[in-house]
Design a protein around this motif. Structure first.
Motif, PDB file in Angstrom:
ATOM      1  N   MET A   1     -46.400  64.709  -8.806  1.00  0.00           N
ATOM      2  CA  MET A   1     -47.812  64.327  -8.994  1.00  0.00           C
ATOM      3  C   MET A   1     -48.712  65.227  -8.151  1.00  0.00           C
ATOM      4  O   MET A   1     -48.471  65.405  -6.968  1.00  0.00           O
ATOM      5  CB  MET A   1     -47.958  62.873  -8.562  1.00  0.00           C
ATOM      6  N   SER A   2     -49.696  65.772  -8.778  1.00  0.00           N
ATOM      7  CA  SER A   2     -50.583  66.657  -8.043  1.00  0.00           C
ATOM      8  C   SER A   2     -51.634  65.845  -7.300  1.00  0.00           C
ATOM      9  O   SER A   2     -51.836  64.670  -7.553  1.00  0.00           O
ATOM     10  CB  SER A   2     -51.270  67.610  -9.020  1.00  0.00           C
ATOM     11  N   ILE A   9     -56.192  57.789  -9.045  1.00  0.00           N
ATOM     12  CA  ILE A   9     -55.639  56.440  -8.955  1.00  0.00           C
ATOM     13  C   ILE A   9     -56.602  55.554  -8.183  1.00  0.00           C
ATOM     14  O   ILE A   9     -57.102  55.943  -7.135  1.00  0.00           O
ATOM     15  CB  ILE A   9     -54.286  56.473  -8.232  1.00  0.00           C
ATOM     16  N   GLY A  13     -54.304  49.131  -6.670  1.00  0.00           N
ATOM     17  CA  GLY A  13     -54.054  48.716  -8.040  1.00  0.00           C
ATOM     18  C   GLY A  13     -53.093  49.637  -8.715  1.00  0.00           C
ATOM     19  O   GLY A  13     -52.504  50.493  -8.086  1.00  0.00           O
ATOM     20  N   ILE A  14     -52.979  49.431  -9.980  1.00  0.00           N
ATOM     21  CA  ILE A  14     -51.987  50.167 -10.737  1.00  0.00           C
ATOM     22  C   ILE A  14     -52.699  51.126 -11.673  1.00  0.00           C
ATOM     23  O   ILE A  14     -53.708  50.785 -12.283  1.00  0.00           O
ATOM     24  CB  ILE A  14     -51.082  49.194 -11.493  1.00  0.00           C
ATOM     25  N   GLU A  15     -52.176  52.305 -11.740  1.00  0.00           N
ATOM     26  CA  GLU A  15     -52.720  53.330 -12.622  1.00  0.00           C
ATOM     27  C   GLU A  15     -52.838  52.791 -14.039  1.00  0.00           C
ATOM     28  O   GLU A  15     -51.874  52.315 -14.616  1.00  0.00           O
ATOM     29  CB  GLU A  15     -51.740  54.499 -12.640  1.00  0.00           C
ATOM     30  N   SER A  18     -50.403  53.755 -16.897  1.00  0.00           N
ATOM     31  CA  SER A  18     -49.005  53.379 -16.876  1.00  0.00           C
ATOM     32  C   SER A  18     -48.701  52.153 -17.715  1.00  0.00           C
ATOM     33  O   SER A  18     -47.571  51.747 -17.816  1.00  0.00           O
ATOM     34  CB  SER A  18     -48.572  53.126 -15.441  1.00  0.00           C
TER      35      SER A  18
ATOM     36  N   MET B   1     -45.851  66.328  -2.698  1.00  0.00           N
ATOM     37  CA  MET B   1     -45.284  65.398  -3.662  1.00  0.00           C
ATOM     38  C   MET B   1     -44.826  66.148  -4.899  1.00  0.00           C
ATOM     39  O   MET B   1     -45.576  66.891  -5.490  1.00  0.00           O
ATOM     40  CB  MET B   1     -46.353  64.383  -4.061  1.00  0.00           C
ATOM     41  N   SER B   2     -43.619  65.967  -5.289  1.00  0.00           N
ATOM     42  CA  SER B   2     -43.152  66.662  -6.484  1.00  0.00           C
ATOM     43  C   SER B   2     -43.592  65.910  -7.724  1.00  0.00           C
ATOM     44  O   SER B   2     -44.029  64.776  -7.654  1.00  0.00           O
ATOM     45  CB  SER B   2     -41.623  66.784  -6.463  1.00  0.00           C
ATOM     46  N   THR B   3     -43.460  66.568  -8.860  1.00  0.00           N
ATOM     47  CA  THR B   3     -44.017  65.981 -10.075  1.00  0.00           C
ATOM     48  C   THR B   3     -43.036  65.068 -10.792  1.00  0.00           C
ATOM     49  O   THR B   3     -43.402  64.414 -11.748  1.00  0.00           O
ATOM     50  CB  THR B   3     -44.442  67.092 -11.042  1.00  0.00           C
ATOM     51  N   HIS B   8     -43.998  55.860  -7.752  1.00  0.00           N
ATOM     52  CA  HIS B   8     -44.541  56.232  -6.457  1.00  0.00           C
ATOM     53  C   HIS B   8     -45.210  54.991  -5.870  1.00  0.00           C
ATOM     54  O   HIS B   8     -46.119  54.421  -6.460  1.00  0.00           O
ATOM     55  CB  HIS B   8     -45.550  57.368  -6.636  1.00  0.00           C
ATOM     56  N   SER B  87     -47.886  53.949  -8.581  1.00  0.00           N
ATOM     57  CA  SER B  87     -48.103  54.654  -9.831  1.00  0.00           C
ATOM     58  C   SER B  87     -46.767  54.872 -10.505  1.00  0.00           C
ATOM     59  O   SER B  87     -45.759  55.163  -9.875  1.00  0.00           O
ATOM     60  CB  SER B  87     -48.861  55.955  -9.624  1.00  0.00           C
TER      61      SER B  87
END
Lengths: 319, 428
Positions: A1-2, A9, A13-15, A18, B1-3, B8, B87
């Motif tokens: 995740m970049s 986000i 809470g939750i994305e 998803s 953080m890797s993709t 997460h 996430s």
């Protein structure tokens, strides 16, 4: 995740991305739930689905005998019997839909605690179950009414479509509101039961708004030649205001105009005083009064949906 | 953080307000306006952070009330977090348990369509897979029977057959193995293996440490809502065992009876079954190395030797084996010192048992005589997992081969003919 997506986000809470499934899947789930609830409602009964037809028919019989035969409730418009039947079918949908959808969340506790899906599906599915019955009953009323020549369809009948949508939106809004409170406060169930009883008499199921206005009018203008024995006392004219603002009353009233007989006036014209042309004075003159039912439907639906949305996040832990 | 993180979790908090008097009526709210403050805050999850890479099989362990199930429910969107962030990348299986959404008043067919809809399967797809589901569940003759007339086993089979149809990339399972018989558990394990091969991410909450050791790539340990350990399953399960002070004798499942008798002059301190990794494992694989360890303590110092007897009994009561070892204070190598305590080991290089439930009974008795010092029935209850096809009481571990005719022993055909005629006379 970049880092960029991480910023998107919400802090707590939750994305949203998803969430499982798609709209199509949820639509399918809603239908499946509605169909199985429909099946379940009539299991363990000999007559099964026939009950959904028998019940309004029976109510109709009772109402007709008591109000028309016994108390001579009649506003003078034609096909009064089928008008009452129409009112009963609409009312049955409204009361059944709100009552069953209210319990839909608490009744699916196991599902809510163990599986994820948008919680509104439960209420919508429950409302669909009542909607199936309603559509069938309404079609039957129209077919039977047409067969005995007591239904007059015309251009005005197209109004039935927005009217039915209005009715459904109202019932769904109330259902959302009740269901979200019912999870924690079962009192709502009892309160609503009493309230629907009251609402039944305020929704013109067995009389028309014109009929109510006739009573109120005669109470106000004492010099009229034919004073009915049961005129509405002047101090109760406020009741007329409330009844006229009731969306269920308005829907039933307008459906009568649209489907049964154009002689029965639109609610809007009744309220905005077009009846004055007939030489009658009535307490409702403001156009605002005429808009009240539509405004109420929107407010109720908005409040109901927002309440449900806010509270449904915590259903799993509050159940 | 890797993709490639499927999950997460960062500084996750979850609190529950537990009302002190469980009244939920409006009257109560009205008559007790300050009652809203009368509750206890339960911190179910405190500052939990971890990442799960795609394709990892992760086990969550901990005591009852440690927050395992709460964590799973937050991951599955069922609970709303009170702090921190979660996430998830990919579809999550919407089920935490088997048979969610089943209605006893509906038929098996209707339940498949309803429950399948919750799983996210379309109507056309369900219709296509319907026969597979019913076939897998072995319920062909009961398709149109109501679920309430099903046995628990039938219902679980149906639920499982349906659950494995899910497309989800991330699977969440809460004590799935707590139900079902040996055959069912076997199917579960087989499915786990398939999921692993398919590279799906699995989050698994359980009390069964053996399963965690065998299948998980990683384990995390929760204690009072905190993540206290994270790492290789064997290490984490060992930590967990240490934290609850599991003595070897506690490996029995709760609620299952043991019987114990004897003079207690020599005491069995504990019995445990160890798997290949040297960690306690109550689900050994057929053919794997297992070891039974029996801790003993001599209470009466006048006793210099005793006999240790070990029975393996199948759940239907069939005695599989009885073996014994004379233990002498001075004679046996590696045996205890002056303290009079030690551990007896019984190693099976290749567990020959087929799948099913078994129990171990242990007795320490007089070397020459019949008096029992200490006897424990059902000291260990275990379930063998068998991945190979085959039938029978044991798996003798034979090897097969096919060779050319030339290298076969001369006279072989005579034997074949003889046995083929079935006459049994040795006239030729």
């Amino acid at each position: 995740m970049s880092a960029a997506t991480a910023e998107a986000i919400p802090p707590s809470g939750i994305e949203p991305a998803s969430a499982t499934g798609s709209l199509r899947h949820y639509w399918h789930l809603t239908l499946e739930l509605a169909i199985s609830q429909f099946k379940l409602r009539y299991t363990q009964s000999i007559l099964g689905y026939v009950w959904s037809l028998l019940k309004p028919a029976m109510y109709f019989g009772i109402t007709y005998v008591i109000f028309v035969d016994l108390f001579h409730v009649n506003d003078g418009t034609p096909h009064y019997g089928i008008q009452i039947l129409l009112g009963i079918v609409v009312w049955t949908f409204f009361s059944e839909c709100t009552a069953t959808a209210m319990g839909a969340v608490a009744g699916s506790a196991g599902l809510i605690r163990k599986a994820y899906f948008p919680r509104s599906i439960l209420v919508v599915a429950a409302s669909f179950t009542s909607l199936f019955t309603f559509v069938i009953n309404l079609s039957l009323v129209i077919v039977i009414g047409a067969a005995i020549g007591q239904i007059s369809l015309g251009v005005q009948s197209l109004a039935a479509i927005p009217l039915l949508i209005e009715l459904y939106v109202l019932a769904l809004g109330i259902a959302f509101f009740l269901a979200s409170l019912h999870v924690q406060f079962h009192d709502v169930g009892h309160l609503w039961e009493v309230f629907t009883n009251l609402l039944f008499y305020g929704s013109g199921v067995m009389f028309s708004l014109t009929y109510v206005l006739q009573r109120a009018h005669f109470a106000a203008v004492v010099t009229t030649s034919s004073i009915p024995a049961h005129a509405l006392p002047a101090k109760f004219t406020w009741v007329v205001d409330i009844v006229a603002a009731n969306p269920i009353m308005q829907v039933i009233e307008d459906l009568r105009h649209a489907l049964v007989t154009p002689v029965a006036p639109w609610t809007f014209s009744v309220v905005t005083g077009h009846l004055a042309a007939v030489g009658q004075v009535h307490p409702l003159n403001a156009s605002w009064d005429a808009l009240a039912p539509y405004a109420l439907v929107m407010v109720i639906f908005g409040a109901g949906a927002l309440t449900y949305r806010a509270r449904s996040r915590y259903f799993a832990q509050n159940l | 953080m890797s993709t490639d993180h499927a999950i997460h979790v960062e500084n996750l908090y979850k609190r529950f307000r537990i009302p002190l008097d469980r009244s939920s009526t409006l009257k109560h709210r009205v008559t007790h306006p300050r009652a809203a403050s009368r509750f206890r805050i339960l911190e179910a999850l405190r500052d939990v952070s971890f990442d799960v890479p795609e394709g990892q099989f992760i086990g969550i362990i901990g005591h009852n009330g440690s927050g395992k199930s709460t964590l799973l429910k937050v991951l599955a969107h069922i609970y709303q977090p009170d702090g921190g962030r979660v996430s998830i990348k990919g579809n999550i299986s919407p089920f935490l348990e088997l048979g969610v959404g089943f209605n006893p008043e509906l038929t098996a067919r209707e339940n498949v369509f309803l429950s399948g809809a919750i799983l996210g399967l379309g109507r056309a797809e369900l219709r296509r897979r319907f026969d597979d589901v019913i076939g897998f569940a072995e319920l062909e003759q009961f398709v149109d029977h109501k679920l309430k007339n099903f046995s628990t086993g039938m219902e679980v089979r149906l639920a499982f057959a349906l659950a494995i149809q899910a497309h989800a990339e991330i699977l969440m399972m809460d004590e799935v193995l707590a139900v079902g018989d040996a055959a069912f558990q076997q199917k579960c394990f087989d499915t786990f293996k398939r999921y692993k091969r398919e590279g799906r991410t699995i989050v698994f909450v359980t009390h069964d440490l053996g399963t965690v050791n065998r299948y998980c790539d990683r384990a995390i340990l929760l204690d009072q809502g905190r993540l206290v350990a994270d790492g290789a399953p064997t290490e984490i399960t060992a930590t967990y065992r240490g934290s609850i002070g599991v003595s070897a004798g506690d490996s029995r499942k709760v609620g299952e009876q043991i019987e114990r008798w004897g003079t207690r002059e020599v005491l069995i301190g504990g019995v445990r079954l160890l798997g290949e990794t040297g960690v306690e494992d109550l689900h050994p694989l057929t053919g794997s190395h297992v070891r039974v360890e029996i801790a003993y303590e001599i209470k009466n110092m006048a006793i210099a030797d005793f006999l240790c007897v070990l029975w393996i009994v199948r759940n239907d009561g069939t005695l599989v084996s009885e073996e014994s070892l004379p233990v002498t204070q001075y004679g046996n190598a590696g045996l205890a010192s002056q303290s009079g305590a030690g551990v007896i080991r019984y190693d099976l290089a290749r567990l020959p048992l087929r799948k099913g439930g078994y129990r171990v009974n242990v007795e320490l008795r007089e070397r020459r005589g019949q008096s029992a010092y200490d006897h424990i029935d059902r000291a260990v209850l275990f379930r063998v997992v068998d991945t190979q096809p085959g039938q029978g009481l044991i798996s003798p571990g034979g090897t097969w081969s096919v060779v050319p005719r030339d290298s076969a022993v001369a006279g072989f055909s005579d034997i074949a003919v003889r046995s083929g005629t079935g006459s049994g006379d040795a006239g030729t």
